[in-house]
Write a protein that holds these residues in place. Structure first.
Motif, mmCIF file in Angstrom:
data_model
loop_
_atom_site.group_PDB
_atom_site.id
_atom_site.type_symbol
_atom_site.label_atom_id
_atom_site.label_comp_id
_atom_site.label_asym_id
_atom_site.label_seq_id
_atom_site.Cartn_x
_atom_site.Cartn_y
_atom_site.Cartn_z
ATOM 1 N N UNK A 117 44.226 42.675 50.752
ATOM 2 C CA UNK A 117 43.052 43.346 50.176
ATOM 3 C C UNK A 117 42.037 43.718 51.261
ATOM 4 N N UNK A 118 41.456 44.911 51.178
ATOM 5 C CA UNK A 118 40.425 45.307 52.133
ATOM 6 C C UNK A 118 39.134 44.518 51.899
ATOM 7 N N UNK A 119 38.251 44.557 52.880
ATOM 8 C CA UNK A 119 37.018 43.767 52.820
ATOM 9 C C UNK A 119 36.186 44.075 51.579
ATOM 10 N N UNK A 120 36.107 45.355 51.214
ATOM 11 C CA UNK A 120 35.285 45.724 50.056
ATOM 12 C C UNK A 120 35.805 45.093 48.772
ATOM 13 N N UNK A 121 37.125 44.996 48.640
ATOM 14 C CA UNK A 121 37.719 44.391 47.451
ATOM 15 C C UNK A 121 37.466 42.889 47.445
ATOM 16 N N UNK A 122 37.606 42.255 48.597
ATOM 17 C CA UNK A 122 37.335 40.812 48.684
ATOM 18 C C UNK A 122 35.904 40.515 48.268
ATOM 19 N N UNK A 147 34.601 40.372 29.347
ATOM 20 C CA UNK A 147 35.970 40.880 29.282
ATOM 21 C C UNK A 147 36.193 41.974 30.313
ATOM 22 N N UNK A 148 35.230 42.876 30.444
ATOM 23 C CA UNK A 148 35.363 43.952 31.416
ATOM 24 C C UNK A 148 35.502 43.435 32.839
ATOM 25 N N UNK A 149 34.721 42.400 33.160
ATOM 26 C CA UNK A 149 34.802 41.804 34.496
ATOM 27 C C UNK A 149 36.146 41.102 34.699
ATOM 28 N N UNK A 150 36.600 40.390 33.667
ATOM 29 C CA UNK A 150 37.882 39.687 33.751
ATOM 30 C C UNK A 150 39.012 40.679 33.998
ATOM 31 N N UNK A 151 39.018 41.776 33.233
ATOM 32 C CA UNK A 151 40.035 42.817 33.408
ATOM 33 C C UNK A 151 39.949 43.409 34.804
ATOM 34 N N UNK A 152 38.743 43.706 35.268
ATOM 35 C CA UNK A 152 38.588 44.302 36.597
ATOM 36 C C UNK A 152 39.134 43.389 37.689
ATOM 37 N N UNK A 153 38.864 42.105 37.556
ATOM 38 C CA UNK A 153 39.328 41.160 38.580
ATOM 39 C C UNK A 153 40.851 41.142 38.659
ATOM 40 N N UNK A 154 41.497 41.036 37.513
ATOM 41 C CA UNK A 154 42.959 40.980 37.517
ATOM 42 C C UNK A 154 43.560 42.311 37.992
ATOM 43 N N UNK A 155 42.937 43.413 37.619
ATOM 44 C CA UNK A 155 43.423 44.712 38.081
ATOM 45 C C UNK A 155 43.308 44.843 39.598
ATOM 46 N N UNK A 156 42.193 44.398 40.165
ATOM 47 C CA UNK A 156 42.014 44.483 41.623
ATOM 48 C C UNK A 156 43.069 43.659 42.347
#
Length: 232
Positions: A117-122, A147-156
């Protein structure tokens, strides 16, 4: 009513019937019967059936009509099929199957993200985990935001795992997380251990520790599996 809305309504209704078992494998449908039932043109009925055929739910045959197919032919990882199945009587079994798949994939994806993962994603993962903690500790917080944050985390994690096949599963995981919430199968407040493990994943990815990221994600999905196994 726009044609796209009409055939979407037909697709959703028939998709629910097929995946829910109301229309059994081998049942024959015709454009005429669909047109009559839903009050749509043959063109709309034909387009709807093409969509269902693309999802493996029906097969068209000359002089036969449209034959309903069994689960072995379905595109079971398509988010639409998942959503229909999660609305049916077998929704808990569907969630169990999907969670087993997550258990096989997501710990490896988290480990991959710690490597690639790039720095911005970390950095973003750390922000997400912190906000989830704040919302979880608030008790009756914004469940939609959580829920939106949870989904975003797993997607990233999936998208930045370094494995393009894992990345292709983002819509599937989003459908599972959203479906579990929509069906009322999420606890009223986040489990403290789950919040801690999301933070642990974010820390491990930020620190480039694949083993720690894998273990934390195993704990997250393991908690979901245990919760589902307690259901009847």
């Amino acid at each position: 009513m726009p044609t796209v809305v009409l055939h979407s309504a037909v697709v959703d209704t028939l998709g629910l019937r097929i995946t829910g078992g109301a229309l059994e494998p081998g049942r024959v449908l015709t454009l005429e019967s669909i047109s009559a039932e839903f009050g749509v043109s043959r063109t709309v009925a034909r387009e709807a059936m093409r969509m269902l055929e693309g999802l493996g739910l029906v097969r068209s045959g000359r002089r036969v009509g449209l034959v309903v197919l069994g689960i072995e032919s379905w595109q079971v990882l398509d988010p639409r099929v998942i959503a229909w199945r999660l609305q049916g009587a077998g929704r808990v079994d569907q969630l169990r199957s999907l969670t087993e798949m997550r258990h096989a994939v997501e710990p490896l994806a988290a480990a991959g993200a710690a490597r690639h993962a790039p720095a911005a994603v970390r950095a973003r993962l750390g922000e997400i985990a912190a906000r989830m903690r704040a919302l979880g500790e608030a008790g009756e917080g914004d469940h939609a935001e959580f829920l939106g944050l949870d989904v975003e985390m797993h997607e990233l994690l999936l998208r930045h795992s370094g494995n393009e096949l894992f990345g292709a599963l983002t819509d599937v995981v989003a459908a599972v997380l959203s479906g579990r919430t929509a069906l009322g199968l999420m606890p009223a407040s986040p489990v403290p251990g789950a919040l801690e493990q999301h933070e642990a994943v974010a820390r491990a990815v930020a620190g480039g520790d694949p083993d720690a990221a894998r273990r934390a994600m195993e704990a997250i999905v393991g908690e979901v599996q245990e919760a589902l196994h307690r259901l009847p």
